[in-house]
Design a protein around this motif. Structure first.
Motif, PDB file in Angstrom:
ATOM      1  N   MET A 139      -8.406 -16.104  -0.104  1.00  0.00           N
ATOM      2  CA  MET A 139      -7.147 -15.789  -0.784  1.00  0.00           C
ATOM      3  C   MET A 139      -7.393 -14.943  -2.031  1.00  0.00           C
ATOM      4  N   VAL A 140      -8.417 -15.315  -2.815  1.00  0.00           N
ATOM      5  CA  VAL A 140      -8.681 -14.625  -4.080  1.00  0.00           C
ATOM      6  C   VAL A 140      -9.316 -13.261  -3.861  1.00  0.00           C
ATOM      7  N   THR A 141     -10.310 -13.196  -2.976  1.00  0.00           N
ATOM      8  CA  THR A 141     -11.082 -11.959  -2.842  1.00  0.00           C
ATOM      9  C   THR A 141     -10.528 -10.982  -1.816  1.00  0.00           C
ATOM     10  N   LYS A 142      -9.672 -11.459  -0.929  1.00  0.00           N
ATOM     11  CA  LYS A 142      -9.119 -10.590   0.114  1.00  0.00           C
ATOM     12  C   LYS A 142      -7.623 -10.325  -0.101  1.00  0.00           C
ATOM     13  N   LEU A 143      -6.798 -11.367   0.017  1.00  0.00           N
ATOM     14  CA  LEU A 143      -5.357 -11.151  -0.040  1.00  0.00           C
ATOM     15  C   LEU A 143      -4.878 -10.766  -1.439  1.00  0.00           C
ATOM     16  N   MET A 144      -5.479 -11.364  -2.476  1.00  0.00           N
ATOM     17  CA  MET A 144      -4.998 -11.143  -3.839  1.00  0.00           C
ATOM     18  C   MET A 144      -5.926 -10.260  -4.667  1.00  0.00           C
ATOM     19  N   SER A 145      -6.840  -9.572  -4.035  1.00  0.00           N
ATOM     20  CA  SER A 145      -7.758  -8.698  -4.774  1.00  0.00           C
ATOM     21  C   SER A 145      -7.008  -7.492  -5.332  1.00  0.00           C
ATOM     22  N   PRO A 146      -7.495  -6.892  -6.418  1.00  0.00           N
ATOM     23  CA  PRO A 146      -6.845  -5.688  -6.952  1.00  0.00           C
ATOM     24  C   PRO A 146      -6.695  -4.587  -5.913  1.00  0.00           C
ATOM     25  N   THR A 147      -7.698  -4.434  -5.049  1.00  0.00           N
ATOM     26  CA  THR A 147      -7.625  -3.393  -4.014  1.00  0.00           C
ATOM     27  C   THR A 147      -6.461  -3.644  -3.068  1.00  0.00           C
ATOM     28  N   THR A 148      -6.339  -4.899  -2.599  1.00  0.00           N
ATOM     29  CA  THR A 148      -5.260  -5.227  -1.666  1.00  0.00           C
ATOM     30  C   THR A 148      -3.893  -5.119  -2.337  1.00  0.00           C
ATOM     31  N   LEU A 149      -3.789  -5.600  -3.571  1.00  0.00           N
ATOM     32  CA  LEU A 149      -2.509  -5.526  -4.266  1.00  0.00           C
ATOM     33  C   LEU A 149      -2.098  -4.081  -4.528  1.00  0.00           C
ATOM     34  N   ASN A 150      -3.058  -3.233  -4.806  1.00  0.00           N
ATOM     35  CA  ASN A 150      -2.743  -1.805  -4.956  1.00  0.00           C
ATOM     36  C   ASN A 150      -2.266  -1.214  -3.635  1.00  0.00           C
ATOM     37  N   LYS A 151      -2.878  -1.668  -2.543  1.00  0.00           N
ATOM     38  CA  LYS A 151      -2.504  -1.164  -1.223  1.00  0.00           C
ATOM     39  C   LYS A 151      -1.085  -1.578  -0.836  1.00  0.00           C
ATOM     40  N   THR A 152      -0.655  -2.747  -1.326  1.00  0.00           N
ATOM     41  CA  THR A 152       0.685  -3.233  -0.990  1.00  0.00           C
ATOM     42  C   THR A 152       1.729  -2.875  -2.056  1.00  0.00           C
ATOM     43  N   LEU A 153       1.324  -2.093  -3.054  1.00  0.00           N
ATOM     44  CA  LEU A 153       2.261  -1.690  -4.102  1.00  0.00           C
ATOM     45  C   LEU A 153       3.460  -0.952  -3.518  1.00  0.00           C
ATOM     46  N   GLY A 154       3.217  -0.105  -2.524  1.00  0.00           N
ATOM     47  CA  GLY A 154       4.310   0.638  -1.908  1.00  0.00           C
ATOM     48  C   GLY A 154       5.355  -0.273  -1.296  1.00  0.00           C
ATOM     49  N   ASP A 155       4.908  -1.372  -0.673  1.00  0.00           N
ATOM     50  CA  ASP A 155       5.855  -2.329  -0.082  1.00  0.00           C
ATOM     51  C   ASP A 155       6.737  -2.968  -1.152  1.00  0.00           C
ATOM     52  N   ARG A 156       6.115  -3.353  -2.266  1.00  0.00           N
ATOM     53  CA  ARG A 156       6.880  -3.995  -3.333  1.00  0.00           C
ATOM     54  C   ARG A 156       7.857  -3.012  -3.982  1.00  0.00           C
ATOM     55  N   THR A 157       7.404  -1.774  -4.172  1.00  0.00           N
ATOM     56  CA  THR A 157       8.280  -0.767  -4.765  1.00  0.00           C
ATOM     57  C   THR A 157       9.450  -0.456  -3.845  1.00  0.00           C
ATOM     58  N   LEU A 158       9.176  -0.399  -2.546  1.00  0.00           N
ATOM     59  CA  LEU A 158      10.225  -0.139  -1.568  1.00  0.00           C
ATOM     60  C   LEU A 158      11.313  -1.195  -1.657  1.00  0.00           C
ATOM     61  N   GLU A 159      10.921  -2.461  -1.769  1.00  0.00           N
ATOM     62  CA  GLU A 159      11.919  -3.524  -1.843  1.00  0.00           C
ATOM     63  C   GLU A 159      12.601  -3.577  -3.206  1.00  0.00           C
ATOM     64  N   ALA A 160      11.926  -3.126  -4.251  1.00  0.00           N
ATOM     65  CA  ALA A 160      12.595  -3.004  -5.551  1.00  0.00           C
ATOM     66  C   ALA A 160      13.666  -1.918  -5.488  1.00  0.00           C
ATOM     67  N   ASP A 161      13.367  -0.833  -4.771  1.00  0.00           N
ATOM     68  CA  ASP A 161      14.380   0.209  -4.545  1.00  0.00           C
ATOM     69  C   ASP A 161      15.535  -0.334  -3.710  1.00  0.00           C
ATOM     70  N   ASN A 162      15.183  -1.061  -2.652  1.00  0.00           N
ATOM     71  CA  ASN A 162      16.220  -1.584  -1.757  1.00  0.00           C
ATOM     72  C   ASN A 162      17.186  -2.511  -2.477  1.00  0.00           C
TER      73      ASN A 162
END
Length: 478
Positions: free
Chosen positions: A87-110
């Protein structure tokens, strides 16, 4: 227990009458130790962290965790350590969170466009169910990051939740409520499964709904990855859970363990953000000067030519202070999930036998008059003063345990960064995108908490009017 529900009010009342910040309640053969002191809370979560790193078993936690195969509810041990590491090193790592930034921004727009469309349909001003809006955002972000899709079946045309998404979300909340309730069978294990007070049937039904929604996606995705179905790269958290291999090249997680981890994400990603944003806007409506300060900060830091982004969050100190103050005064639940003693130990000099449950009180810390002046008053400025000399600015982390936003220590929350980002992003987008006022005919918002949890007793209704240029509000992206 049965005669004194809601039990959290009774426990806090007894502790107040006893003038103590640590107490022991004996329920059947189980010692339940409650803590309202920041010093003792730090002892629980730091000094005695490993000795108190187990979880208490219950009917609800067993069902939600698919037989204790997750990281929230499972016992401390090697399997738990592996799951926590992933959970810490894969799902919540800075790399993964940066990769999912677009998803979060998309829903903030929505979400701002969803409200904008509701306002446009109502002659540019509409009465908005703030809780429904926050839940729509939280559920959509969770779905995007976990499953790579916003909907289970057909998309809702207006950008809101579809019937299946709403059923899924309602089931998640019912499961959480059952877990945090004080069921007699939590302390008398031979009564589990007998549905003594009706809650076991409720949690069974809720978990069945969650499984019916989640399992087809998990089954199909596992088939794609493990039977050469054609997926070439990881695109979401489910892909990561399925594709992880050990040193021998074998899958790290079984189907049941993946189901458990997915339910973990479900229950951990919704209630805190929803509760915090709803209470914060309610308090702001009753304190227009606070609302004005928050909007002024957004106009200075971000302006009116673009929407706020996650990269702006470090500079939004007043908005973070408002959120932090709501977490202090209005937590989603009275206690943190219970810790269980793995061995005999002590707390504040008192003996704590092995098997005892320790409950750190979110309410007791956040409203403790020994910690906070005017503890019943919503005053964000107190947090600005706390962080005046901190170069990082205001944060939702709390190393001194004066409030309990995210847990810390061995059982600490792995998603503090994503939790902070979702909460502040949603609050900032709602404040930047719309002028919020109390609905016509009302002078104040009723600030009354529910009995079962600490959400607002009634969903917050508020009038909203767009405050930015119409062209800034994007189209809904399903």
């Amino acid at each position: 227990m049965i005669m004194n529900r809601p039990m959290h009010l009774w426990i806090h009342r007894v502790m107040e009458d006893m003038q103590t910040e640590i107490a022991c309640f004996r329920f059947a053969s189980v010692h339940v130790i409650t803590v309202t002191s920041s010093e003792i809370a730090r002892e629980v979560l730091r000094e005695k962290d490993e000795a108190l790193a187990d979880r208490a078993e219950s009917y609800s936690s067993n069902l939600i965790s698919h037989g204790y195969k997750d990281i929230i509810f499972s016992s401390y041990g090697e399997n738990w350590k592996l799951a926590k590491k992933v959970m810490v090193t894969k799902l919540m790592s800075p790399t993964t969170l940066n990769k999912t930034l677009g998803d979060r921004t998309l829903e903030a727009d929505n979400i701002v466009t969803y409200i904008f469309n509701l306002c446009r349909a109502g002659s540019k001003q509409a009465t908005i169910n703030v809780r429904d809006v926050t839940l729509t955002y939280c559920h959509a972000v969770m779905m995007r990051m976990l499953f790579g899709q916003r909907h289970f079946d057909e998309a809702a045309e207006d950008g809101g939740l579809g019937p299946k998404e709403r059923e899924h979300m309602d089931a998640i909340y019912r499961a959480i409520d059952c877990f945090f309730s004080s069921n007699v069978s939590n302390y008398i294990s031979c009564l589990r499964g007998w549905n003594i007070d009706g809650e076991e049937a409720e949690v069974r039904e809720a978990v069945d709904v969650i499984n019916r929604c989640n399992d087809p996606i998990i089954n199909e995705r596992m088939h794609l990855w493990r039977n050469g179905g054609g997926k070439e790269r990881e695109e979401d958290w489910l892909d990561t859970l399925i594709t992880l291999k050990d040193d021998q090249g074998k899958p790290v997680f079984s189907f049941d363990e993946i189901k458990a981890q997915c339910k973990n994400v479900n229950v951990a990603s919704i209630d805190n953000t929803m509760n915090n944003v709803e209470w914060t806007i309610a308090e702001m409506l009753n304190h227009p000067e606070i609302l004005e300060k928050a909007i002024n900060e957004l106009d200075i830091v971000v302006g009116k030519e673009r929407f706020v982004q996650e990269s702006d969050i470090p500079q939004l100190n007043y908005i973070k202070a408002c959120s932090r103050e709501s977490f202090r005064l209005r937590p989603a639940n009275a206690f943190m999930p219970p810790h269980r003693a793995r061995e005999d130990t002590t707390l504040a000099g008192y003996f704590v036998p092995k098997g005892s449950q320790v409950l750190v009180s979110r309410l007791g810390l956040g409203q403790n008059p020994k910690i906070w002046t005017e503890p019943d008053v919503f005053k964000p400025e107190r947090h600005l003063n706390d962080y005046a000399r901190d170069s990082r600015g205001v944060t939702l982390m709390e190393p001194h345990m004066r409030i309990a936003i995210f847990s810390t220590g061995q059982r600490g929350c792995a998603g503090t960064k994503i939790g902070t980002s979702m909460t502040i992003m949603l609050l900032a987008r709602l404040l930047q995108g719309f002028e919020w006022t109390v609905p016509n005919g009302a002078s104040q918002v009723e600030l009354i908490a529910a009995d079962t949890n600490l959400f607002m007793a009634k969903p917050l209704l508020a009038s909203a009017k767009p405050r930015l240029a119409p062209g800034l509000y994007p189209r809904i992206q399903i």
